[in-house]
Design a protein around this motif. Structure first.
Motif, short mmCIF file in Angstrom:
data_model
loop_
_atom_site.label_atom_id
_atom_site.label_comp_id
_atom_site.label_asym_id
_atom_site.label_seq_id
_atom_site.Cartn_x
_atom_site.Cartn_y
_atom_site.Cartn_z
N ALA A 109 4.19 -1.89 -13.10
CA ALA A 109 3.83 -0.81 -12.18
C ALA A 109 3.88 0.54 -12.88
N ALA A 110 4.84 0.73 -13.77
CA ALA A 110 4.94 1.99 -14.50
C ALA A 110 3.71 2.21 -15.38
N SER A 120 0.60 -2.24 -6.81
CA SER A 120 2.03 -2.28 -7.16
C SER A 120 2.62 -0.90 -7.39
N ILE A 121 1.78 0.09 -7.69
CA ILE A 121 2.32 1.42 -7.94
C ILE A 121 2.81 2.08 -6.66
N THR A 180 -9.78 10.09 -8.24
CA THR A 180 -9.04 9.54 -7.10
C THR A 180 -8.78 8.05 -7.29
N GLU A 181 -8.12 7.47 -6.31
CA GLU A 181 -7.78 6.05 -6.33
C GLU A 181 -8.41 5.36 -5.12
N SER A 219 -7.70 0.13 -7.50
CA SER A 219 -6.41 -0.56 -7.41
C SER A 219 -6.49 -1.77 -6.49
N PRO A 220 -6.58 -2.95 -7.05
CA PRO A 220 -6.60 -4.16 -6.22
C PRO A 220 -5.22 -4.48 -5.67
N GLY A 221 -5.22 -5.12 -4.52
CA GLY A 221 -4.02 -5.76 -4.04
C GLY A 221 -3.94 -7.16 -4.60
N PRO A 222 -3.06 -8.01 -4.06
CA PRO A 222 -2.94 -9.38 -4.54
C PRO A 222 -4.28 -10.11 -4.46
N THR A 223 -4.73 -10.64 -5.57
CA THR A 223 -6.06 -11.23 -5.67
C THR A 223 -5.96 -12.64 -6.21
N ALA A 224 -6.75 -13.54 -5.66
CA ALA A 224 -6.73 -14.95 -6.05
C ALA A 224 -7.45 -15.12 -7.39
#
Length: 249
Positions: free
Chosen positions: A151-152, A139-140, A238-239, A179-184
Motif C-alpha cells: 500500500a505504501a 489498498s491505499i 486524480t484517482e 485504482s482497482p479493488g479486489p479483482t479476480a
C-alpha cells in the motif's frame, strides 16, 4: 465510432489479468498496442492472438539496466504514444516482522521506482495530450493486514500523478491513477508467502467488498478505456476508484 481509433498505446504487464483485459479492450476500440511482459512465451502467445493489432516486447520493468531498451524499441518502430498504462506491479503481501530488505526493495523497485524512471526515459515518445495512467490500488485507502509495504508503494503513485501532472502541464501530458479493488486475477495467488496465509487473506479481501463480489478484469479495463480516450481529456491528476465500494462505503 471506436473510442480509441488510431491511437498507439503502451501497456506494461499485459499478458495476464488486468493488463491483458486492457489490451483486448483497447484493440476492440481501434487502438494499436505496444505491450510488454517478462515471460517471452506469453509475449509470443499474445502476439499470435492479435498479430496485426499489437507489437510485443519482452521487458522486465524492475530491471533498471534495461529500461532504455523499451524507448529504443519504440524509436526503432517509429512509435509515439497517445496513451500509456503502467500496469506491471509486484503484489507481495506479508505480516509486519516478516519483511526482509530484499522483499521491501522488490515491491518498491517494481511499483514506484521503475514507473518513475521509465516515464523519464519515455517522455520524448509521448504525444502532446498523451494520457498516462498508473495502476494504483484501493489498498491505499484501507488498513488491510499484511498490505503495509504494498500500500505504501501504491500511495506513492498517487502522489506522483499529482506532481507530474503539474510539472508537465505546459506539455499537455496528463497523469491519472486507476485504482482497482479486489479483482479476480492470478495476482491474488501471489499476495502472500504461504498457502494458509494466502487463502485467509483472499477471504478477508472478498469480505471487504460491499457489492459482494470481486471485480472482473474487464471492468477495470473499461475504466482504462475511459482514461485513455478523449472522453477524459478534462481529467488530470486524480484517482479513479473501481473497487465495488471498498474505499467509500
Amino acid at each position: 465510432m471506436m473510442r480509441l481509433y488510431g491511437k498507439k498505446i503502451l501497456i506494461t504487464g499485459a499478458t495476464s489479468g488486468i493488463g491483458f483485459a486492457s489490451l483486448k479492450r483497447c484493440i476492440e476500440e481501434g487502438a494499436f498496442i505496444i505491450f510488454t511482459a517478462r515471460n517471452a512465451e506469453k509475449v509470443n502467445q499474445t502476439q499470435q492472438l492479435f498479430p496485426k493489432q499489437c507489437l510485443g516486447f519482452v521487458h522486465d520493468s524492475s530491471d533498471f539496466s534495461k529500461l532504455e531498451s523499451l524507448a529504443d524499441f519504440l524509436i526503432q518502430h517509429h512509435i509515439e504514444l497517445d496513451a500509456v498504462f503502467l500496469n506491471a506491479g509486484n503484489v507481495l503481501h506479508a505480516s509486519f516482522g516478516q519483511w526482509t530488505e530484499n522483499m521491501f526493495d522488490q515491491v518498491f523497485d517494481t511499483n514506484i521506482k521503475a514507473p518513475f524512471l521509465l516515464l523519464q526515459i519515455l517522455k520524448n515518445r509521448l504525444h502532446p495530450h498523451c494520457s498516462v495512467v498508473l495502476c494504483g490500488s484501493t489498498s491505499i485507502h484501507i488498513a488491510l493486514e499484511q498490505s503495509s509495504v504494498y500500500a505504501a508503494s501504491k500511495i506513492a503513485l498517487r502522489s506522483l500523478v499529482k506532481t507530474l501532472s503539474r510539472e508537465l502541464l505546459n506539455e499537455k501530458i496528463r497523469f491519472n491513477l486507476l485504482s482497482p479493488g479486489p479483482t479476480a486475477t492470478a495476482a491474488l495467488d501471489k499476495v502472500s508467502t504461504s498457502e494458509q496465509e494466502r487463502q485467509a487473506l483472499k477471504t478477508q479481501i472478498q469480505n471487504l467488498v460491499p457489492i459482494g463480489r470481486l471485480a472482473e478484469a474487464t471492468e477495470i479495463a473499461d475504466a482504462f478505456i475511459y482514461l485513455a480516450s478523449d472522453e477524459s481529456r478534462f481529467v488530470i491528476g486524480t484517482e479513479l476508484l473501481v473497487d465495488g465500494g471498498v474505499a467509500n462505503l
